[in-house]
Design an enzyme around this catalytic site. Sequence first.
Site, PDB file in Angstrom:
ATOM      1  N   HIS A  92      -2.215  12.959   1.737  1.00  0.00           N
ATOM      2  CA  HIS A  92      -1.169  13.595   0.933  1.00  0.00           C
ATOM      3  C   HIS A  92      -1.586  15.031   0.639  1.00  0.00           C
ATOM      4  CE1 HIS A  92      -0.212   9.321  -0.763  1.00  0.00           C
ATOM      5  NE2 HIS A  92       0.059   9.447   0.522  1.00  0.00           N
ATOM      6  N   ASP A 148       5.671   9.685   5.055  1.00  0.00           N
ATOM      7  CA  ASP A 148       4.340   9.330   4.581  1.00  0.00           C
ATOM      8  C   ASP A 148       3.573   8.464   5.577  1.00  0.00           C
ATOM      9  OD1 ASP A 148       2.353   9.248   2.379  1.00  0.00           O
ATOM     10  OD2 ASP A 148       2.681   7.106   2.679  1.00  0.00           O
ATOM     11  N   HIS A 159       5.478  12.469  -3.475  1.00  0.00           N
ATOM     12  CA  HIS A 159       4.333  13.381  -3.281  1.00  0.00           C
ATOM     13  C   HIS A 159       4.487  13.974  -1.896  1.00  0.00           C
ATOM     14  CE1 HIS A 159       2.819  10.360  -0.570  1.00  0.00           C
ATOM     15  NE2 HIS A 159       3.014   9.461  -1.516  1.00  0.00           N
ATOM     16  N   HIS A 219       0.394   9.860   7.736  1.00  0.00           N
ATOM     17  CA  HIS A 219      -0.980   9.359   7.602  1.00  0.00           C
ATOM     18  C   HIS A 219      -1.653   9.114   8.956  1.00  0.00           C
ATOM     19  CE1 HIS A 219      -1.512   8.875   3.342  1.00  0.00           C
ATOM     20  NE2 HIS A 219      -0.456   8.099   3.193  1.00  0.00           N
TER      21      HIS A 219
HETATM   22  O1  LIG Z   1      -2.569   3.502   0.630  1.00  0.00           O
HETATM   23  C1  LIG Z   1      -2.221   4.406   1.376  1.00  0.00           C
HETATM   24  O2  LIG Z   1      -1.529   4.213   2.387  1.00  0.00           O
HETATM   25  C2  LIG Z   1      -2.704   5.802   1.080  1.00  0.00           C
HETATM   26  O3  LIG Z   1      -4.001   5.763   0.589  1.00  0.00           O
HETATM   27  C3  LIG Z   1      -1.849   6.435   0.042  1.00  0.00           C
HETATM   28  O4  LIG Z   1      -0.498   6.415   0.413  1.00  0.00           O
HETATM   29  P1  LIG Z   1       0.648   6.074  -0.644  1.00  0.00           P
HETATM   30  O5  LIG Z   1       0.150   6.546  -1.963  1.00  0.00           O
HETATM   31  O6  LIG Z   1       1.810   6.905  -0.139  1.00  0.00           O
HETATM   32  O7  LIG Z   1       0.898   4.637  -0.580  1.00  0.00           O
HETATM   33 MN   LIG Z   2       3.972   7.659  -1.270  1.00  0.00          MN
HETATM   34 MN   LIG Z   3       0.825   7.801   1.593  1.00  0.00          MN
END
Ligand SMILES: O=C(O)[C@H](O)COP(=O)(O)O
Ligand SMILES: [Mn+2]
Ligand SMILES: [Mn+2]
Length: 559
Positions: free
Chosen positions: A501, A430, A472, A434
């Site tokens: 995501h 994740d 997710h 990002h």
């Molecule tokens: O806050 C974040 O980094 C993203 O907007 C969402 O990522 P996360 O839901 O995996 O924290």
């Molecule tokens: Mn997450």
């Molecule tokens: Mn995320």
Amino acid sequence: MGSTDSQWKLADHPKLPKGKKIAVVVLDGWGEANPDQYNCIHVAETPTMDSLKKGAPEKWTLVKAHGTAVGLPTDDDMGNSEVGHNALGAGRIYAQGAKLVDLALASGKIYEEEGFNYIKESFDQGTLHLIGLLSDGGVHSRLDQVQLLLKGASEHGAKRIRVHILTDGRDVLDGSSVGFVETLENDLAELRAKGVDARIASGGGRMYVTMDRYENDWDVVKRGWDAQVLGEAPHKFQNAVEAVKKLRELPNMNDQYLPPFVIVDESGNPVGPILDGDAVVTFNFRADRMVMIAKALEYEDFDKFDRVRVPKIRYAGMLQYDGELKLPSRYLVSPPLIERTSGEYLVKNGVRTFACSETVKFGHVTFFWNGNRSGYFDASKEEYVEIPSDVGITFNVQPKMKAVEIAEKARDAILSGKFDQVRVNLPNGDMVGHTGDIEATVVACKAADEAVKIILDAVEQVGGIYVVTADHGNAEDMVKRNKSGQPTKDKNGNIQILTSHTLQPVPVAIGGPGLLPGVKFRTDVQTPGLANVAATVMNLHGFVAPSDYEPTLIEVVDN
Ligand SMILES: O=C(O)[C@H](O)COP(=O)(O)O
Ligand SMILES: [Mn+2]
Ligand SMILES: [Mn+2]
């Protein structure tokens, strides 16, 4: 368990024994998608996760992790950590912040509640400041909600409004900030035409200004404070669209990391510092990245950075961000009331629990898992360990993050014999996903897979059970696609990288030497989702889940 705790007593599972050591592994941002070059999980060497997938088919399945399955308004809403971990831990589907705010705005109830009436007291003499993430990502906030709030607040008496924007590029495409600022500017112009003095006052990129989480880096919040409250920032512009366009031209710059800027008038004075008598609303509904700014705005005693000037304001969050801390004390919409989580039940039924992640995801396996509740249910039976995250870097630079350290802590906790459940979040897919850096995300996925192996080896040693899942999708698809699934291109012909995501399902794998041979995934659960995992884990601990929980994913077939 004392008699007062009888409401917490879980029934024994008719077939599954108690006392097994169970590792619950959440791979953050690890979805299942078609294998191609933009699927970093597919490209990466992931022998451990591959072996789970290619192993016994009745021990690997896919569940929904987005949209209505996790309490979001529609099935067009991608999953996210907050709603994902809430569902995993709570075992039921709650209407989440995004939806609750939609309902409150649509019915107009938001303007009748205590929170709005409180900030309204400032409208006669003071300015209304709105601070938050400006995008239609729907993870932390949504543009259409901000638009409705602006309209509603002005109709309910706000005469002077200042918006402090945080640009996104993380839950939405990088570069989309320009369009969102243009849209907001049009709305503010319309308000001005109606006699409301409404302007953008400051801004900055969400990852560099204001929206830090879990106290990883207070400098992020300070940069926001300086711009929003003090009206001070290294960059000054007279126009926000120009600000965002110009700052995006800085080397290696993107929406997520724009430096802070303030909007100034012809004489160079900031148009909207926060002053005594003003009202402030932080309009994000999601908690994790609002807790720190809420503390700075609300707490009298505060030592995280020098606030220089602390204006006497009326402050409300869109939601209350921490129910335990009652933070902030005023809010426009009540958050979902998530109670009787699986974590609380299990601890109260004697399951000794260990939870661990690194800072950037620590609250995910603790706070979100436990229904947005901080702290222990029973400190004598729980231990939560936070491994400090790297600070001040984007995670494509260190894609392995702290995966090994987390796995080693989990391994030690499993081998110690002190815990019945050892729960971790592995952030790599994740956090690196990002950044939009495909090569780094491949490295990240490999690192997460290696961490899973360390944990599964420990499970093997103690004759335990593992449950490996995700909250997710993210790393499994790194490009924006058209309806037929082909990558889309921007106007210069470049593939559009997806930093956000996805809507993809996520795996759930069970196994380990402690799993009874007859345990397998049921095939009769209608549209299984993340919320079905809690009852599953409770079963594996030897308990039947409460009747209002989403059904378990497993059955025990007699051999
Ligand atoms: O806050 C974040 O980094 C993203 O907007 C969402 O990522 P996360 O839901 O995996 O924290
Ligand atoms: Mn997450
Ligand atoms: Mn995320």
